[in-house]
Design a protein around this motif. Structure first.
Motif, short mmCIF file in Angstrom:
data_model
loop_
_atom_site.label_atom_id
_atom_site.label_comp_id
_atom_site.label_asym_id
_atom_site.label_seq_id
_atom_site.Cartn_x
_atom_site.Cartn_y
_atom_site.Cartn_z
N SER A 109 -25.29 -72.54 -17.15
CA SER A 109 -24.73 -71.70 -16.11
C SER A 109 -24.03 -72.60 -15.11
CB SER A 109 -25.83 -70.89 -15.42
OG SER A 109 -25.27 -70.09 -14.40
N ARG A 110 -22.78 -72.30 -14.82
CA ARG A 110 -22.01 -73.04 -13.81
C ARG A 110 -21.46 -72.04 -12.83
NH1 ARG A 110 -19.57 -78.30 -15.03
NH2 ARG A 110 -19.13 -78.25 -12.82
N SER A 111 -21.54 -72.35 -11.54
CA SER A 111 -21.02 -71.46 -10.51
C SER A 111 -20.01 -72.20 -9.65
CB SER A 111 -22.17 -70.94 -9.63
OG SER A 111 -23.02 -70.12 -10.38
N PHE A 112 -18.98 -71.47 -9.24
CA PHE A 112 -17.92 -72.03 -8.41
C PHE A 112 -17.65 -71.08 -7.25
CE2 PHE A 112 -17.27 -73.22 -12.81
CZ PHE A 112 -17.16 -74.60 -12.74
N ARG A 113 -17.61 -71.60 -6.05
CA ARG A 113 -17.25 -70.80 -4.88
C ARG A 113 -15.74 -70.63 -4.89
NH1 ARG A 113 -19.50 -67.46 -1.79
NH2 ARG A 113 -21.36 -68.72 -1.75
N LEU A 114 -15.28 -69.38 -4.92
CA LEU A 114 -13.85 -69.10 -4.95
C LEU A 114 -13.28 -69.15 -3.53
CD1 LEU A 114 -13.76 -66.09 -7.42
CD2 LEU A 114 -13.11 -68.46 -7.88
N PRO A 115 -12.13 -69.78 -3.36
CA PRO A 115 -11.51 -69.76 -2.03
C PRO A 115 -11.02 -68.35 -1.70
CG PRO A 115 -10.17 -71.01 -3.60
CD PRO A 115 -11.39 -70.57 -4.33
N GLU A 116 -10.85 -68.08 -0.43
CA GLU A 116 -10.41 -66.75 0.00
C GLU A 116 -9.00 -66.45 -0.47
OE1 GLU A 116 -11.06 -66.05 4.14
OE2 GLU A 116 -13.11 -66.81 4.05
N SER A 117 -8.26 -67.44 -0.89
CA SER A 117 -6.86 -67.25 -1.29
C SER A 117 -6.70 -66.67 -2.68
CB SER A 117 -6.12 -68.60 -1.22
OG SER A 117 -6.71 -69.51 -2.13
N VAL A 118 -7.78 -66.47 -3.44
CA VAL A 118 -7.63 -65.97 -4.81
C VAL A 118 -7.64 -64.46 -4.88
CG1 VAL A 118 -8.72 -68.03 -5.78
CG2 VAL A 118 -10.07 -65.98 -5.45
N ASN A 119 -7.01 -63.95 -5.92
CA ASN A 119 -6.98 -62.52 -6.21
C ASN A 119 -8.01 -62.26 -7.31
OD1 ASN A 119 -6.44 -59.90 -6.85
ND2 ASN A 119 -4.23 -60.17 -7.10
N ALA A 120 -9.23 -61.96 -6.91
CA ALA A 120 -10.34 -61.81 -7.86
C ALA A 120 -10.11 -60.68 -8.85
CB ALA A 120 -11.65 -61.60 -7.11
#
Length: 153
Positions: A109-120
């Protein structure tokens, strides 16, 4: 009393020499190295990951040969992108005189914090030739190049 081995003179051993060599052996025991070994083992099971950023998006590549696209789970929860996999194999081979049964279990399992600039909402993933590729686009207003130069006074 002087001892020799292969023509070399050996000093007599003392109690302290034996004591300290026993202490050294005690701390060389696997029990004390276990946490480091577990960490190294976990990293061996963790697939290599590359992250690239361009003006329009982020690309996450996870090297996972021998897997199928159904082996992966990709979730987003509160700005955290998590890639995980759990694979279990159970093979049984029966021959004339014996039955051989093998189990193989692997997970990561790998987790990445997405920046606010992404379109999820527009994230897409595909698996081909042993590599899971995840495209994480940036929002349009970020793509437009809204840069501002700050003057230093």
């Amino acid at each position: 009393m002087k001892r020799e081995r292969n023509g070399e003179s050996l000093a007599p051993k003392s109690f302290f020499t034996d004591f300290f060599s026993d202490v050294d052996r005690f701390f060389e025991n696997d029990l004390f190295r276990m946490p480091a070994q577990i960490g190294r083992q976990m990293m061996r099971n963790m697939p290599a990951t590359n992250i690239r950023e361009s003006e329009r998006d982020f690309t996450i590549e996870v090297a996972a040969p021998g897997m199928a696209k159904d082996d992966f789970n990709i979730d987003i929860d509160e700005g955290m992108l998590t890639i995980s996999s759990q694979k279990e194999e159970d093979t049984t081979r029966e021959e004339e005189n014996f039955t051989r049964r093998e189990y193989n279990y692997s997970s990561f399992s790998r987790s990445f914090r997405l920046p606010e600039s992404v379109n999820a909402e527009e994230i897409k993933a595909r698996y081909e030739e042993g590599v899971l590729k995840i495209n994480v686009p940036k929002r349009e207003e970020v793509n437009a190049g809204n840069r501002k130069r700050i003057n230093i006074e």
